[in-house]
Design a protein around this motif. Structure first.
Motif, mmCIF file in Angstrom:
data_model
loop_
_atom_site.group_PDB
_atom_site.id
_atom_site.type_symbol
_atom_site.label_atom_id
_atom_site.label_comp_id
_atom_site.label_asym_id
_atom_site.label_seq_id
_atom_site.Cartn_x
_atom_site.Cartn_y
_atom_site.Cartn_z
ATOM 1 N N ALA A 132 6.066 -19.592 46.865
ATOM 2 C CA ALA A 132 7.660 -20.022 47.560
ATOM 3 C C ALA A 132 7.880 -18.896 48.198
ATOM 4 O O ALA A 132 7.351 -17.907 48.457
ATOM 5 N N VAL A 133 8.914 -19.123 49.240
ATOM 6 C CA VAL A 133 9.639 -18.322 49.968
ATOM 7 C C VAL A 133 10.900 -17.936 48.948
ATOM 8 O O VAL A 133 11.521 -18.549 48.464
ATOM 9 N N TYR A 134 10.906 -16.573 48.852
ATOM 10 C CA TYR A 134 11.989 -15.824 48.002
ATOM 11 C C TYR A 134 13.035 -15.268 49.035
ATOM 12 O O TYR A 134 12.884 -14.472 50.002
ATOM 13 N N TYR A 135 14.305 -15.620 48.488
ATOM 14 C CA TYR A 135 15.415 -14.994 49.490
ATOM 15 C C TYR A 135 16.043 -14.176 48.287
ATOM 16 O O TYR A 135 16.436 -14.423 47.161
ATOM 17 N N CYS A 136 16.900 -13.163 49.042
ATOM 18 C CA CYS A 136 17.922 -12.691 48.162
ATOM 19 C C CYS A 136 19.181 -13.005 48.620
ATOM 20 O O CYS A 136 19.274 -13.237 50.069
ATOM 21 N N ALA A 137 20.318 -12.994 48.111
ATOM 22 C CA ALA A 137 21.527 -13.268 48.644
ATOM 23 C C ALA A 137 22.661 -12.629 47.897
ATOM 24 O O ALA A 137 22.366 -12.057 46.537
ATOM 25 N N ALA A 138 23.835 -12.627 48.581
ATOM 26 C CA ALA A 138 24.805 -11.829 47.840
ATOM 27 C C ALA A 138 26.202 -12.753 47.759
ATOM 28 O O ALA A 138 26.282 -13.412 48.639
ATOM 29 N N GLY A 139 26.922 -12.820 46.595
ATOM 30 C CA GLY A 139 27.561 -13.731 46.356
ATOM 31 C C GLY A 139 28.714 -13.385 45.222
ATOM 32 O O GLY A 139 28.656 -12.349 44.492
ATOM 33 N N ARG A 140 28.956 -14.571 44.529
ATOM 34 C CA ARG A 140 29.775 -14.544 43.404
ATOM 35 C C ARG A 140 29.261 -14.027 41.882
ATOM 36 O O ARG A 140 29.598 -13.731 41.039
ATOM 37 N N GLY A 141 27.712 -14.552 41.995
ATOM 38 C CA GLY A 141 26.936 -14.309 41.015
ATOM 39 C C GLY A 141 26.522 -15.675 40.267
ATOM 40 O O GLY A 141 26.883 -16.837 40.779
ATOM 41 N N GLY A 142 25.819 -15.532 39.155
ATOM 42 C CA GLY A 142 25.126 -16.682 38.690
ATOM 43 C C GLY A 142 23.986 -17.062 39.303
ATOM 44 O O GLY A 142 23.268 -16.386 40.223
ATOM 45 N N LEU A 143 23.328 -18.292 38.946
ATOM 46 C CA LEU A 143 22.102 -18.853 39.456
ATOM 47 C C LEU A 143 22.164 -19.673 40.276
ATOM 48 O O LEU A 143 21.018 -20.472 40.746
ATOM 49 N N GLY A 144 23.309 -20.304 40.679
ATOM 50 C CA GLY A 144 23.707 -21.248 41.504
ATOM 51 C C GLY A 144 23.887 -21.080 42.819
ATOM 52 O O GLY A 144 24.351 -20.099 43.353
ATOM 53 N N PRO A 145 22.739 -21.503 43.972
ATOM 54 C CA PRO A 145 22.873 -20.915 45.423
ATOM 55 C C PRO A 145 24.049 -21.137 45.929
ATOM 56 O O PRO A 145 24.319 -20.291 46.967
ATOM 57 N N TYR A 146 24.831 -22.070 45.450
ATOM 58 C CA TYR A 146 26.122 -22.434 46.370
ATOM 59 C C TYR A 146 27.227 -21.216 45.991
ATOM 60 O O TYR A 146 28.210 -21.420 46.512
ATOM 61 N N GLU A 147 26.843 -20.548 45.167
ATOM 62 C CA GLU A 147 27.675 -19.307 44.736
ATOM 63 C C GLU A 147 27.508 -18.239 45.583
ATOM 64 O O GLU A 147 28.172 -17.276 45.544
ATOM 65 N N TYR A 148 26.439 -18.280 46.706
ATOM 66 C CA TYR A 148 26.101 -17.096 47.449
ATOM 67 C C TYR A 148 26.585 -17.446 49.080
ATOM 68 O O TYR A 148 26.130 -18.566 49.502
ATOM 69 N N ALA A 149 27.108 -16.637 49.666
ATOM 70 C CA ALA A 149 27.511 -16.703 50.942
ATOM 71 C C ALA A 149 26.623 -16.067 51.838
ATOM 72 O O ALA A 149 26.770 -16.343 53.309
ATOM 73 N N TYR A 150 25.790 -15.008 51.454
ATOM 74 C CA TYR A 150 25.139 -14.239 52.421
ATOM 75 C C TYR A 150 23.569 -14.280 52.075
ATOM 76 O O TYR A 150 23.507 -14.252 50.654
ATOM 77 N N TRP A 151 22.788 -14.360 52.755
ATOM 78 C CA TRP A 151 21.523 -14.720 52.755
ATOM 79 C C TRP A 151 20.559 -13.787 53.590
ATOM 80 O O TRP A 151 20.692 -13.768 54.631
ATOM 81 N N GLY A 152 19.377 -13.399 52.836
ATOM 82 C CA GLY A 152 18.364 -12.755 53.842
ATOM 83 C C GLY A 152 17.494 -13.982 54.518
ATOM 84 O O GLY A 152 17.631 -15.161 54.233
ATOM 85 N N GLN A 153 16.505 -13.578 55.233
ATOM 86 C CA GLN A 153 15.722 -14.468 55.885
ATOM 87 C C GLN A 153 14.516 -14.892 55.144
ATOM 88 O O GLN A 153 13.757 -15.884 55.501
ATOM 89 N N GLY A 154 14.147 -14.367 54.034
ATOM 90 C CA GLY A 154 13.187 -14.830 53.125
ATOM 91 C C GLY A 154 11.679 -14.158 53.071
ATOM 92 O O GLY A 154 11.474 -13.454 54.451
ATOM 93 N N THR A 155 11.243 -14.054 51.921
ATOM 94 C CA THR A 155 9.693 -13.404 52.322
ATOM 95 C C THR A 155 8.728 -14.379 51.421
ATOM 96 O O THR A 155 9.158 -14.939 50.445
ATOM 97 N N GLN A 156 7.598 -14.401 51.943
ATOM 98 C CA GLN A 156 6.575 -15.551 51.360
ATOM 99 C C GLN A 156 5.964 -14.982 50.282
ATOM 100 O O GLN A 156 5.436 -13.863 50.440
ATOM 101 N N VAL A 157 5.910 -15.601 49.320
ATOM 102 C CA VAL A 157 5.065 -15.172 48.041
ATOM 103 C C VAL A 157 3.994 -16.427 47.735
ATOM 104 O O VAL A 157 4.559 -17.650 47.520
ATOM 105 N N THR A 158 2.647 -16.071 47.666
ATOM 106 C CA THR A 158 1.668 -17.042 47.832
ATOM 107 C C THR A 158 0.806 -16.437 46.422
ATOM 108 O O THR A 158 0.125 -15.480 46.712
ATOM 109 N N VAL A 159 0.696 -17.360 45.492
ATOM 110 C CA VAL A 159 -0.264 -16.915 44.244
ATOM 111 C C VAL A 159 -1.506 -18.189 44.280
ATOM 112 O O VAL A 159 -1.081 -19.052 44.369
ATOM 113 N N SER A 160 -2.654 -17.416 44.644
ATOM 114 C CA SER A 160 -3.699 -18.282 44.553
ATOM 115 C C SER A 160 -4.474 -18.205 43.014
ATOM 116 O O SER A 160 -4.136 -17.613 42.307
ATOM 117 N N SER A 161 -5.139 -19.585 42.881
ATOM 118 C CA SER A 161 -5.561 -19.669 41.587
ATOM 119 C C SER A 161 -7.026 -19.254 41.206
ATOM 120 O O SER A 161 -7.536 -19.075 42.394
#
Length: 120
Positions: free
Chosen positions: A91-120
């Motif tokens: 997936a593309v992994y993002y970090c974010a700053a906000g109120r907390g918890g695991l719901g994206p809607y609680e976060y107001a600030y986001w990074g640009q993301g970094t791609q993680v690819t796991v091959s089988s």
């Protein structure tokens, strides 16, 4: 200005490890919780892990025991150590700053993301 910059993504074989970094500026960890999220193609963005202002930590069930979130206040950086990676972690992994918890809607600030690819 609040800024978040992720790094550390890449291509790894199943069973391997990666450590993601989220460098924060414009605020401190006393101001916001930091969350890690991911978004795979065709899927909604989902919470992976978070570290709240009170230092409490939460993980999404599929990553428990494999991923570890940590913070370095001196560097204003949050890390996500990912071990025993699986193809479904791709997936593309993002970090974010906000109120907390695991719901994206609680976060107001986001990074640009970094791609993680796991091959089988």
């Amino acid at each position: 200005e609040v800024q978040l910059v992720e790094s550390g993504g890449g291509l790894v074989q199943a069973g391997g490890s990666l450590r993601l970094s989220c460098a924060a500026s414009g605020f401190t960890f006393d101001d916001y919780a930091i969350g890690w999220f991911r978004q795979a193609p065709g899927r909604e963005r989902e919470g992976v892990s978070c570290i709240n202002k009170d230092a409490s930590i939460y993980y999404q069930d599929p990553v428990k025991g494999r991923f570890t979130i940590s913070s370095d206040k001196a560097k204003n950086t949050v890390y996500l150590q990912m071990n025993s990676l699986k193809p479904e972690d791709t997936a593309v992994y993002y970090c974010a700053a906000g109120r907390g918890g695991l719901g994206p809607y609680e976060y107001a600030y986001w990074g640009q993301g970094t791609q993680v690819t796991v091959s089988s």
